[in-house]
Write an enzyme that holds these catalytic residues in place. Structure first.
Site, PDB file in Angstrom:
ATOM      1  N   SER A 258       0.856  -1.276   0.055  1.00  0.00           N
ATOM      2  CA  SER A 258       0.008  -0.035  -0.127  1.00  0.00           C
ATOM      3  C   SER A 258       0.842   1.283   0.115  1.00  0.00           C
ATOM      4  O   SER A 258       1.744   1.419  -0.872  1.00  0.00           O
ATOM      5  CB  SER A 258      -0.996  -0.007   1.144  1.00  0.00           C
ATOM      6  OG  SER A 258      -2.058   0.789   0.968  1.00  0.00           O
TER       7      SER A 258
ATOM      8  N   ASP B 287     -10.114  -3.161  -5.432  1.00  0.00           N
ATOM      9  CA  ASP B 287      -9.451  -2.893  -4.550  1.00  0.00           C
ATOM     10  C   ASP B 287     -10.312  -1.337  -4.112  1.00  0.00           C
ATOM     11  O   ASP B 287     -10.194  -0.233  -5.124  1.00  0.00           O
ATOM     12  CB  ASP B 287      -8.179  -2.517  -4.765  1.00  0.00           C
ATOM     13  CG  ASP B 287      -7.269  -2.020  -3.474  1.00  0.00           C
ATOM     14  OD1 ASP B 287      -7.897  -1.413  -2.788  1.00  0.00           O
ATOM     15  OD2 ASP B 287      -6.083  -2.202  -3.604  1.00  0.00           O
TER      16      ASP B 287
ATOM     17  N   HIS C  58      -8.262  -5.094  -0.776  1.00  0.00           N
ATOM     18  CA  HIS C  58      -7.072  -4.371  -0.598  1.00  0.00           C
ATOM     19  C   HIS C  58      -6.229  -5.053   0.478  1.00  0.00           C
ATOM     20  O   HIS C  58      -6.552  -5.540   1.595  1.00  0.00           O
ATOM     21  CB  HIS C  58      -7.209  -2.819   0.077  1.00  0.00           C
ATOM     22  CG  HIS C  58      -6.049  -2.119   0.171  1.00  0.00           C
ATOM     23  ND1 HIS C  58      -5.264  -1.522  -0.909  1.00  0.00           N
ATOM     24  CD2 HIS C  58      -5.570  -1.635   1.484  1.00  0.00           C
ATOM     25  CE1 HIS C  58      -4.310  -0.829  -0.319  1.00  0.00           C
ATOM     26  NE2 HIS C  58      -4.477  -0.894   1.201  1.00  0.00           N
TER      27      HIS C  58
END
Length: 375
Positions: free
Chosen positions: A167, A293, A322
């Site tokens: 991320s 996502d 995610h």
């Protein structure tokens, strides 16, 4: 059930199919956990946490700050009994994450079982350490990562280093690799669930349901960290104003942008977005993203850019959410994401010549900080 789409050069694709066979497997998400939002939530709630014992190290930065590193030295490695040459996986967690996140613990487990050393780079103020200066972190600033890489290479100059970013950690990693190019000190990179365009990501996260399920929680986590370090941060920001932020964008407008010298949050997000910087990278990079996502819209995936690059591979799944990619009826343990991570790390470290050849990586003279002896 679909096979993930692999977007890369023919040579890199052939390497991945040979040494990372998971890229050609059908990805079937947990049947009762189909959508991206549900995958993301269930993963956060149910994912197991493998036991990991860290050795903590605090290192100082040029500006007088400190960074917390969590090491797993893996001294019992049969594959690499010599400590000085044992390959190193450098892990960068997400926005409010640290070395205790389930995805970090699983990554460490994957790497150590293959004989490698791991080090988790905790962003300033999130690893349990105190802030010594009124500076935190952001996706566009790579100076702390550069300091960490120099430190790691100083300790183990003969050991190859692979960067693994999740991320926001993936955004920092990609921005660093683009900035340093052939002098990154890394042999390869892997990212998971990167937000390729921070502006579009922010728009997606502000959709009502995404705000309620994710944005609100993450913003609260950011505010808690500011509260914890209030005494030093109030020297440079209006903490009370920051704590009234209700979205990540508001927090970045009031805190992050101000702290790192941006005129606005828009300017910060443009600088932080890694998609258009990929052509400046030079080491092999594998990037895993899911089309559903909620943090990273599919419309922002740099498909055309990756197609033109010899060293970048995008692996895109239709489902996965995610940092989730859950499979099986009881998705607590190892999933697609972990298996891909383990296979790619092993492929990089065990077949260095093949991957360099496949990605067109040219030999270069190591920089001074990569060739010095141990500190």
């Amino acid at each position: 059930m679909k096979t993930p789409v692999l977007i890369c050069s023919e040579a890199f694709g052939a390497f991945l199919h040979k040494h990372c066979p998971v890229v050609a497997e059908h990805f079937s998400p947990t049947p009762w956990c189909w959508g991206g939002r549900l995958q993301t939530l269930v993963c956060a709630l149910l994912k197991s946490k493998p036991p990991v014992s860290y050795r903590n190290e605090l290192i100082r930065t040029i500006d007088g700050g400190q960074i917390s590193l969590d090491w797993v030295d893996n001294h019992t490695s049969d594959t690499y009994p010599q400590s000085c040459t044992r390959p190193i996986v450098l892990i960068l967690p997400g926005l409010t994450g640290n070395s205790q996140q389930s995805y970090v613990l699983h990554a460490v487990s994957q790497a150590t079982r293959r004989g490698y050393r791991c080090v988790v780079f905790n962003n300033r103020g999130v690893g349990g350490e105190e802030l010594l200066t009124p500076v935190t972190y952001c996706a566009a600033n790579t100076s702390d990562l550069e300091r960490v890489v120099q430190h790691v290479k100083g300790l183990y100059p003969q050991a190859p280093v692979l960067g693994a970013g999740v991320s926001l950690g993936g955004m920092i990693l990609l921005n660093y690799l683009a900035c340093k190019q052939t002098k990154s000190g890394m042999v390869a990179g892997i990212t998971i669930s990167v937000a390729w365009d921070a502006l579009r990501s922010s728009d997606s996260m502000e959709e009502p349901l995404n705000w309620l399920l994710f944005n609100k929680h993450l913003t609260n986590g950011l505010r808690q960290k500011v509260t914890r370090h209030r005494k030093i941060l109030e020297k440079v920001v209006d903490v009370d104003y920051v704590l009234k932020a209700r979205t990540i964008r508001e927090f970045d407008e009031r805190f992050t942008s101000h702290l790192f010298g941006y005129k606005s949050c828009v300017d910060y997000y443009r600088d932080a977005s890694p998609a258009k910087k990929l052509p400046h990278t030079s080491v092999p990079i594998l990037c895993l993203n899911a089309a559903d996502d909620p943090f990273s819209p599919q419309s922002a995936f740099p498909v055309s850019i990756a197609k033109a690059l010899p060293n970048v591979a995008l692996l895109l799944t239709a489902h996965g959410g995610h940092i989730a990619f859950l499979q099986g009826l009881f998705p607590r343990g190892e999933s697609y994401m972990e298996r891909l991570f383990g296979q790619f790390v092993q492929a990089v470290f065990e077949h260095p010549r093949d991957i360099k050849r496949a990605c067109g990586v040219k030999k270069h003279e190591p920089s001074k900080d990569q060739s010095d002896g141990k500190e």
